[in-house]
Design a protein around this motif. Sequence first.
Motif, PDB file in Angstrom:
ATOM      1  N   LEU A 121      -6.469  -2.891  -3.409  1.00  0.00           N
ATOM      2  CA  LEU A 121      -5.394  -1.911  -3.347  1.00  0.00           C
ATOM      3  C   LEU A 121      -4.765  -1.866  -1.965  1.00  0.00           C
ATOM      4  O   LEU A 121      -5.457  -2.038  -0.952  1.00  0.00           O
ATOM      5  N   VAL A 122      -3.461  -1.623  -1.932  1.00  0.00           N
ATOM      6  CA  VAL A 122      -2.748  -1.338  -0.684  1.00  0.00           C
ATOM      7  C   VAL A 122      -2.014  -0.023  -0.876  1.00  0.00           C
ATOM      8  O   VAL A 122      -1.276   0.140  -1.856  1.00  0.00           O
ATOM      9  N   ILE A 123      -2.225   0.935   0.041  1.00  0.00           N
ATOM     10  CA  ILE A 123      -1.516   2.203  -0.059  1.00  0.00           C
ATOM     11  C   ILE A 123      -0.816   2.519   1.255  1.00  0.00           C
ATOM     12  O   ILE A 123      -1.228   2.055   2.320  1.00  0.00           O
ATOM     13  N   ASP A 124       0.246   3.293   1.167  1.00  0.00           N
ATOM     14  CA  ASP A 124       0.912   3.836   2.351  1.00  0.00           C
ATOM     15  C   ASP A 124       0.111   5.062   2.780  1.00  0.00           C
ATOM     16  O   ASP A 124      -0.042   6.013   1.999  1.00  0.00           O
ATOM     17  N   ILE A 125      -0.430   5.055   3.998  1.00  0.00           N
ATOM     18  CA  ILE A 125      -1.343   6.133   4.367  1.00  0.00           C
ATOM     19  C   ILE A 125      -0.633   7.457   4.646  1.00  0.00           C
ATOM     20  O   ILE A 125      -1.256   8.515   4.589  1.00  0.00           O
ATOM     21  N   ARG A 126       0.647   7.412   4.961  1.00  0.00           N
ATOM     22  CA  ARG A 126       1.364   8.667   5.231  1.00  0.00           C
ATOM     23  C   ARG A 126       1.671   9.421   3.944  1.00  0.00           C
ATOM     24  O   ARG A 126       1.527  10.631   3.867  1.00  0.00           O
ATOM     25  N   ARG A 127       2.101   8.685   2.949  1.00  0.00           N
ATOM     26  CA  ARG A 127       2.458   9.313   1.669  1.00  0.00           C
ATOM     27  C   ARG A 127       1.324   9.248   0.653  1.00  0.00           C
ATOM     28  O   ARG A 127       1.392   9.875  -0.381  1.00  0.00           O
ATOM     29  N   GLU A 128       0.302   8.442   0.954  1.00  0.00           N
ATOM     30  CA  GLU A 128      -0.806   8.200   0.030  1.00  0.00           C
ATOM     31  C   GLU A 128      -0.289   7.703  -1.315  1.00  0.00           C
ATOM     32  O   GLU A 128      -0.710   8.146  -2.381  1.00  0.00           O
ATOM     33  N   GLU A 129       0.667   6.774  -1.218  1.00  0.00           N
ATOM     34  CA  GLU A 129       1.261   6.171  -2.410  1.00  0.00           C
ATOM     35  C   GLU A 129       0.828   4.721  -2.539  1.00  0.00           C
ATOM     36  O   GLU A 129       0.696   4.001  -1.551  1.00  0.00           O
ATOM     37  N   LEU A 130       0.646   4.286  -3.765  1.00  0.00           N
ATOM     38  CA  LEU A 130       0.248   2.918  -4.052  1.00  0.00           C
ATOM     39  C   LEU A 130       1.413   1.963  -3.805  1.00  0.00           C
ATOM     40  O   LEU A 130       2.538   2.215  -4.241  1.00  0.00           O
ATOM     41  N   ILE A 131       1.127   0.852  -3.110  1.00  0.00           N
ATOM     42  CA  ILE A 131       2.145  -0.153  -2.828  1.00  0.00           C
ATOM     43  C   ILE A 131       1.894  -1.438  -3.610  1.00  0.00           C
ATOM     44  O   ILE A 131       2.824  -2.056  -4.118  1.00  0.00           O
ATOM     45  N   ALA A 132       0.646  -1.858  -3.695  1.00  0.00           N
ATOM     46  CA  ALA A 132       0.320  -3.105  -4.387  1.00  0.00           C
ATOM     47  C   ALA A 132      -1.133  -3.074  -4.849  1.00  0.00           C
ATOM     48  O   ALA A 132      -1.953  -2.358  -4.276  1.00  0.00           O
ATOM     49  N   PHE A 133      -1.432  -3.866  -5.877  1.00  0.00           N
ATOM     50  CA  PHE A 133      -2.815  -3.961  -6.344  1.00  0.00           C
ATOM     51  C   PHE A 133      -3.022  -5.279  -7.079  1.00  0.00           C
ATOM     52  O   PHE A 133      -2.064  -5.924  -7.520  1.00  0.00           O
ATOM     53  N   ALA A 134      -4.273  -5.658  -7.199  1.00  0.00           N
ATOM     54  CA  ALA A 134      -4.635  -6.852  -7.968  1.00  0.00           C
ATOM     55  C   ALA A 134      -6.083  -6.731  -8.393  1.00  0.00           C
ATOM     56  O   ALA A 134      -6.904  -6.139  -7.689  1.00  0.00           O
TER      57      ALA A 134
END
Length: 253
Positions: A121-134
């Motif tokens: 998983l990759v998340i944006d730490i400021r918004r705690e939103e998901l950016i990418a996954f596999a």
Amino acid sequence: MNEGAQLITVSFNIPNDILESIASIVCKPSKRMYLRKYGDVLFLKLLIIFHFLQSRSIRELYRKIKAKQVIFDEKLPSIQTISYRMKKIDKEKLSGLVKKLIGSIVAIESTRLKKNEKLHLVIDIRREELIAFAISDQRDVRVAEKLIEGIRGKVIADRGYAEAEFVRKTEGYIRPRGKAGKEFTKRPLIGSIYMHRWKIEKFIQQLKMKINFERKKWEDVKVWIEWMLIGRMLVYLVNRIKQEPRTLEILLN
């Protein structure tokens, strides 16, 4: 449910025009042309509702719609058609849209699921939103390099990603191995930013609490994870465009 208890009916207001723009980018064309009588927007809507309701399966969601517990005015295709068309949603292109909007500082992490496969998983730490996954059985670094492709910001990662080539590409906050790792976290600026890794750990923990690992077919578990996470990214994009209509121009260019 006790006898006489009322069923709760849920309705969703999901703008078709926004979803049509997203669908034009992320939905792969189907070779089975007879299935095209159902527009791509319908399947994006189902994924958003699937995520919101935290449905255990597409069959459960299907039953709720049929029972009018979920207001869905469009004609439903068969479950087989839904499953087939969901596979035509390109999560890499979807991730690419999210990367255009967020990602100044991101965190990457992996967690073991079952057998030899991991969820990355990759998340944006400021918004705690998901950016990418596999979901993959490949080495963490190899998967990570693909997931962070196109991200312009800094990357926070633990020592498992501390390989020279990966560090050079990310120019981020990647903890070294051994004694150097302790010194790394003691640096005021780096240490304070690196500590935000707890946000992705929390994200993973909350997700794994919802996963039913006891399902008979392991492929069904993976499908559930993919649909839930794709739904989350769609929710972010729709909400962002609704709040800032000009965002659509960024995504389409």
